[in-house]
Design an enzyme around this catalytic site. Structure first.
Site, mmCIF file in Angstrom:
data_model
loop_
_atom_site.group_PDB
_atom_site.id
_atom_site.type_symbol
_atom_site.label_atom_id
_atom_site.label_comp_id
_atom_site.label_asym_id
_atom_site.label_seq_id
_atom_site.Cartn_x
_atom_site.Cartn_y
_atom_site.Cartn_z
ATOM 1 N N PHE A 17 0.837 -1.212 0.000
ATOM 2 C CA PHE A 17 0.000 0.000 0.000
ATOM 3 C C PHE A 17 0.875 1.267 0.000
ATOM 4 O O PHE A 17 0.866 2.040 -0.967
ATOM 5 C CB PHE A 17 -0.941 -0.083 1.218
ATOM 6 C CG PHE A 17 -1.537 1.215 1.657
ATOM 7 C CD1 PHE A 17 -2.139 2.078 0.746
ATOM 8 C CD2 PHE A 17 -1.516 1.578 3.008
ATOM 9 C CE1 PHE A 17 -2.702 3.284 1.172
ATOM 10 C CE2 PHE A 17 -2.077 2.772 3.438
ATOM 11 C CZ PHE A 17 -2.664 3.631 2.524
ATOM 12 N N THR A 41 2.154 -9.566 1.098
ATOM 13 C CA THR A 41 0.879 -8.837 1.210
ATOM 14 C C THR A 41 0.718 -7.836 0.077
ATOM 15 O O THR A 41 -0.360 -7.284 -0.114
ATOM 16 C CB THR A 41 0.773 -8.072 2.548
ATOM 17 O OG1 THR A 41 1.952 -7.264 2.701
ATOM 18 C CG2 THR A 41 0.662 -9.024 3.716
ATOM 19 N N GLY A 42 1.792 -7.568 -0.625
ATOM 20 C CA GLY A 42 1.726 -6.621 -1.741
ATOM 21 C C GLY A 42 1.142 -7.294 -2.970
ATOM 22 O O GLY A 42 1.072 -8.518 -3.042
ATOM 23 N N LYS A 95 11.099 -12.076 11.727
ATOM 24 C CA LYS A 95 12.287 -12.240 10.872
ATOM 25 C C LYS A 95 12.402 -11.093 9.883
ATOM 26 O O LYS A 95 13.491 -10.592 9.619
ATOM 27 C CB LYS A 95 12.194 -13.555 10.084
ATOM 28 C CG LYS A 95 12.577 -14.780 10.851
ATOM 29 C CD LYS A 95 12.586 -15.964 9.886
ATOM 30 C CE LYS A 95 12.782 -17.271 10.592
ATOM 31 N NZ LYS A 95 12.570 -18.421 9.717
ATOM 32 N N THR A 96 11.269 -10.691 9.305
ATOM 33 C CA THR A 96 11.319 -9.608 8.312
ATOM 34 C C THR A 96 11.840 -8.325 8.945
ATOM 35 O O THR A 96 12.671 -7.629 8.359
ATOM 36 C CB THR A 96 9.919 -9.396 7.680
ATOM 37 O OG1 THR A 96 9.579 -10.584 6.968
ATOM 38 C CG2 THR A 96 9.903 -8.216 6.736
ATOM 39 N N GLY A 106 23.167 -3.919 6.201
ATOM 40 C CA GLY A 106 24.444 -4.402 5.653
ATOM 41 C C GLY A 106 24.664 -3.862 4.243
ATOM 42 O O GLY A 106 25.781 -3.465 3.884
ATOM 43 N N TYR A 149 5.061 -8.046 15.755
ATOM 44 C CA TYR A 149 5.153 -6.803 14.983
ATOM 45 C C TYR A 149 5.803 -5.698 15.837
ATOM 46 O O TYR A 149 6.801 -5.098 15.432
ATOM 47 C CB TYR A 149 3.750 -6.388 14.549
ATOM 48 C CG TYR A 149 3.689 -5.169 13.661
ATOM 49 C CD1 TYR A 149 4.131 -5.233 12.336
ATOM 50 C CD2 TYR A 149 3.173 -3.957 14.119
ATOM 51 C CE1 TYR A 149 4.059 -4.112 11.502
ATOM 52 C CE2 TYR A 149 3.095 -2.842 13.294
ATOM 53 C CZ TYR A 149 3.533 -2.927 11.987
ATOM 54 O OH TYR A 149 3.457 -1.812 11.164
ATOM 55 N N THR A 179 -2.309 5.018 8.676
ATOM 56 C CA THR A 179 -2.409 5.710 7.386
ATOM 57 C C THR A 179 -3.411 4.962 6.510
ATOM 58 O O THR A 179 -3.509 3.736 6.590
ATOM 59 C CB THR A 179 -1.020 5.750 6.718
ATOM 60 O OG1 THR A 179 -0.128 6.417 7.620
ATOM 61 C CG2 THR A 179 -1.045 6.495 5.400
HETATM 62 P P1 NAD Z 1 1.591 -3.607 3.113
HETATM 63 O O1 NAD Z 1 1.349 -4.934 3.731
HETATM 64 O O2 NAD Z 1 0.621 -3.122 2.106
HETATM 65 O O3 NAD Z 1 3.040 -3.553 2.459
HETATM 66 C C1 NAD Z 1 4.139 -4.273 2.934
HETATM 67 C C2 NAD Z 1 4.899 -4.789 1.720
HETATM 68 O O4 NAD Z 1 6.046 -5.507 2.182
HETATM 69 C C3 NAD Z 1 4.078 -5.762 0.880
HETATM 70 O O5 NAD Z 1 4.206 -5.435 -0.477
HETATM 71 C C4 NAD Z 1 4.708 -7.131 1.190
HETATM 72 O O6 NAD Z 1 4.562 -8.058 0.139
HETATM 73 C C5 NAD Z 1 6.141 -6.733 1.461
HETATM 74 N N1 NAD Z 1 6.881 -7.682 2.298
HETATM 75 C C6 NAD Z 1 6.493 -8.235 3.474
HETATM 76 N N2 NAD Z 1 7.460 -9.028 3.949
HETATM 77 C C7 NAD Z 1 8.495 -8.972 3.064
HETATM 78 C C8 NAD Z 1 9.766 -9.575 2.996
HETATM 79 N N3 NAD Z 1 10.201 -10.414 3.952
HETATM 80 N N4 NAD Z 1 10.555 -9.290 1.937
HETATM 81 C C9 NAD Z 1 10.141 -8.466 0.955
HETATM 82 N N5 NAD Z 1 8.941 -7.871 0.959
HETATM 83 C C10 NAD Z 1 8.122 -8.119 2.009
HETATM 84 O O7 NAD Z 1 1.705 -2.566 4.313
HETATM 85 P P2 NAD Z 1 1.834 -0.970 4.282
HETATM 86 O O8 NAD Z 1 0.666 -0.422 4.986
HETATM 87 O O9 NAD Z 1 2.156 -0.492 2.930
HETATM 88 O O10 NAD Z 1 3.105 -0.769 5.241
HETATM 89 C C11 NAD Z 1 4.390 -0.507 4.744
HETATM 90 C C12 NAD Z 1 5.354 -0.284 5.896
HETATM 91 O O11 NAD Z 1 4.922 0.828 6.680
HETATM 92 C C13 NAD Z 1 5.452 -1.481 6.831
HETATM 93 O O12 NAD Z 1 6.797 -1.635 7.240
HETATM 94 C C14 NAD Z 1 4.595 -1.078 8.004
HETATM 95 O O13 NAD Z 1 5.028 -1.690 9.191
HETATM 96 C C15 NAD Z 1 4.788 0.433 8.033
HETATM 97 N N6 NAD Z 1 3.625 1.092 8.663
HETATM 98 C C16 NAD Z 1 2.440 1.219 7.995
HETATM 99 C C17 NAD Z 1 1.371 1.828 8.643
HETATM 100 C C18 NAD Z 1 0.040 2.033 7.963
HETATM 101 O O14 NAD Z 1 -0.884 2.562 8.576
HETATM 102 N N7 NAD Z 1 -0.135 1.666 6.714
HETATM 103 C C19 NAD Z 1 1.501 2.300 9.963
HETATM 104 C C20 NAD Z 1 2.729 2.106 10.595
HETATM 105 C C21 NAD Z 1 3.793 1.535 9.942
HETATM 106 N N1 UDP Z 2 24.294 -7.771 3.068
HETATM 107 C C1 UDP Z 2 23.468 -7.692 1.971
HETATM 108 N N2 UDP Z 2 23.901 -6.942 0.907
HETATM 109 C C2 UDP Z 2 25.096 -6.291 0.887
HETATM 110 C C3 UDP Z 2 25.893 -6.374 2.045
HETATM 111 C C4 UDP Z 2 25.467 -7.121 3.123
HETATM 112 O O1 UDP Z 2 22.396 -8.265 1.931
HETATM 113 O O2 UDP Z 2 25.378 -5.635 -0.114
HETATM 114 C C5 UDP Z 2 23.815 -8.557 4.228
HETATM 115 C C6 UDP Z 2 24.735 -9.741 4.519
HETATM 116 O O3 UDP Z 2 23.948 -10.911 4.431
HETATM 117 C C7 UDP Z 2 25.168 -9.529 5.942
HETATM 118 C C8 UDP Z 2 24.212 -8.495 6.496
HETATM 119 O O4 UDP Z 2 23.841 -7.729 5.365
HETATM 120 O O5 UDP Z 2 25.044 -10.689 6.705
HETATM 121 C C9 UDP Z 2 24.847 -7.581 7.512
HETATM 122 O O6 UDP Z 2 26.002 -7.008 6.964
HETATM 123 P P1 UDP Z 2 27.174 -6.502 7.889
HETATM 124 O O7 UDP Z 2 28.243 -5.982 7.004
HETATM 125 O O8 UDP Z 2 26.652 -5.565 8.906
HETATM 126 O O9 UDP Z 2 27.618 -7.749 8.732
HETATM 127 P P2 UDP Z 2 28.367 -9.081 8.353
HETATM 128 O O10 UDP Z 2 28.675 -9.091 6.881
HETATM 129 O O11 UDP Z 2 29.579 -9.009 9.179
HETATM 130 O O12 UDP Z 2 27.409 -10.156 8.744
#
Ligand code: NAD
Ligand code: UDP
Ligand code: UDP
Length: 322
Positions: A17, A41-42, A95-96, A106, A149, A179
């Site tokens: 979004f 989610t995109g 994780k994300t 990095g 989150y 938003t």
């Molecule tokens: P959204 O879900 O529409 O967009 C998030 C995007 O991230 C999606 O396109 C999804 O596919 C992508 N994505 C998720 N995990 C991913 C991953 N591991 N690697 C690559 N892409 C990944 O949400 P949004 O409302 O557009 O939010 C965008 C950002 O703004 C988010 O980080 C959210 O936390 C932050 N945010 C949004 C709001 C809001 O009200 N919309 C409020 C606070 C913070």
């Molecule tokens: N990384 C990446 N793209 C780059 C450089 C780094 O995705 O162009 C990632 C890489 O996987 C690394 C992480 O970013 O593990 C963190 O990088 P940083 O240099 O801080 O730490 P390190 O390489 O020592 O893990």
């Protein structure tokens, strides 16, 4: 060019979004944009109108894995944002925010470039201070359903500030408050999209709890303007900075407003309040006003008109497609 020189900019989460509006805005400023998204989610539909632009490129990529591209700036928006979506796979959500931020930091470190993090008002949790200013440390449950989150985003902020202190990385951290606008996902369960879709379909409007909880709603164009201003602010201004609209409404007021504006026959029904649902939320935006010369311009009613039009067209298209 509005005074900026042309750059190649990476937008993670660019098919979401907010990300799609940001990509559009950066392209219109004359920049090259790389959108990295795993389409969790995109949707491709959000960026379909940009695909033919020779300055726009899409990479299907999960930021939990390393990414090697050559860019001048990074906006890190990748992360599911609505409670339904981020609670679907909570481990992936954390994780994300954590692994994803480390990889993007990095990347920024290797290239010695500026990186902006889309953080959130959720870092304040269920706040005991009102309105929330950046100096407030928050009231967050570390083990609840929203923690993946909230704590993920808090840890991401920590990482940004440690890369800044330890590696002298140029960072910007925006704490985004609720938003809304066109291209919100119709089924993501967020309140504005839910109420509009329910009102347009004549279904019951589901108010959770007694509806007295408050939120303040920022129209997407204002928010994108704030993000770009933050990215282009003085290097020593890192944030965290609140970006949101300080006009506060109860959820019940929002429901009544949407019913009236859509001329809907829908009835309001009350459902249980989800766990850890914040009672009130409203940004103090003085820091953004002072440092970015930014404040939201779009009134809730005007933003809702545009958002209702978007969902009306979307639902009509779906009806005709059946
Ligand atoms: P959204 O879900 O529409 O967009 C998030 C995007 O991230 C999606 O396109 C999804 O596919 C992508 N994505 C998720 N995990 C991913 C991953 N591991 N690697 C690559 N892409 C990944 O949400 P949004 O409302 O557009 O939010 C965008 C950002 O703004 C988010 O980080 C959210 O936390 C932050 N945010 C949004 C709001 C809001 O009200 N919309 C409020 C606070 C913070
Ligand atoms: N990384 C990446 N793209 C780059 C450089 C780094 O995705 O162009 C990632 C890489 O996987 C690394 C992480 O970013 O593990 C963190 O990088 P940083 O240099 O801080 O730490 P390190 O390489 O020592 O893990
Ligand atoms: N909400 C509601 N009905 C809905 C969806 C949400 O009453 O159909 C409430 C929800 O409980 C919360 C507020 O609206 O109090 C905002 O919810 P949203 O999911 O949009 O965002 P967040 O809770 O993250 O601020």
């Amino acid at each position: 060019m509005n005074g900026y020189s042309s750059k190649r900019i990476l937008v993670t989460g660019g098919a979401g979004f907010l990300g799609s509006h940001l990509c559009e805005s950066l392209l219109s400023e004359g920049h090259e944009v790389i959108c990295a998204d795993n389409f969790y989610t995109g949707r491709r539909a959000n960026i379909a109108h940009l695909v033919s632009n020779p300055y726009f490129e899409i990479i299907r990529h999960d930021i939990c894995f390393p990414l090697y591209v050559e860019v001048d700036e990074i906006y890190n928006l990748a992360c599911p944002a609505s409670p339904i979506h981020y609670q679907f796979d909570p481990v992936q959500t954390t994780k994300t925010s954590v692994h994803g931020s480390i990889n993007m930091l990095g990347l920024a470190k290797r290239l010695k470039i500026k990186i902006l993090q889309a953080s959130t008002s959720e870092v304040y949790g269920d706040p005991t201070v009102h309105p929330q200013s950046e100096s407030y440390w928050g009231n967050v449950n570390p083990v609840g359903l929203r923690s993946c989150y909230d704590e993920g985003k808090r840890c991401a902020e920590t990482l940004f500030f440690d890369y800044h202190r330890q590696h002298k990385l140029k960072i910007k951290v925006a704490r985004i408050f609720n938003t809304y606008g066109p291209r919100m996902h119709p089924n993501d369960g967020r309140v504005v999209s839910n109420f509009i879709v329910q009102a347009l379909k004549g279904e019951d409007i589901t108010v959770y709890g007694d509806g007295k909880q408050t939120r303040s709603f920022c129209y997407v164009d204002d928010l994108i303007d704030g993000l770009v201003k933050l990215m282009n602010s003085l290097d020593d201004f890192t944030g965290p900075v609140n970006l949101g609209n300080p006009d506060e409404f109860s959820i019940l007021e929002l429901a009544q407003m949407i019913i009236k504006m859509t001329d809907s026959k829908s009835k309001i029904v009350f459902k249980p309040l989800p766990s850890d649902d914040p009672v009130q939320r409203c940004p103090d935006i003085n820091l953004a006003k002072e440092n970015l010369r930014w404040k939201p311009e779009v009134k809730l009613k005007d933003g809702l008109v545009k958002t209702i039009r978007f969902f009306d067209e979307l639902l009509n298209r779906k009806k005709h497609a059946i």
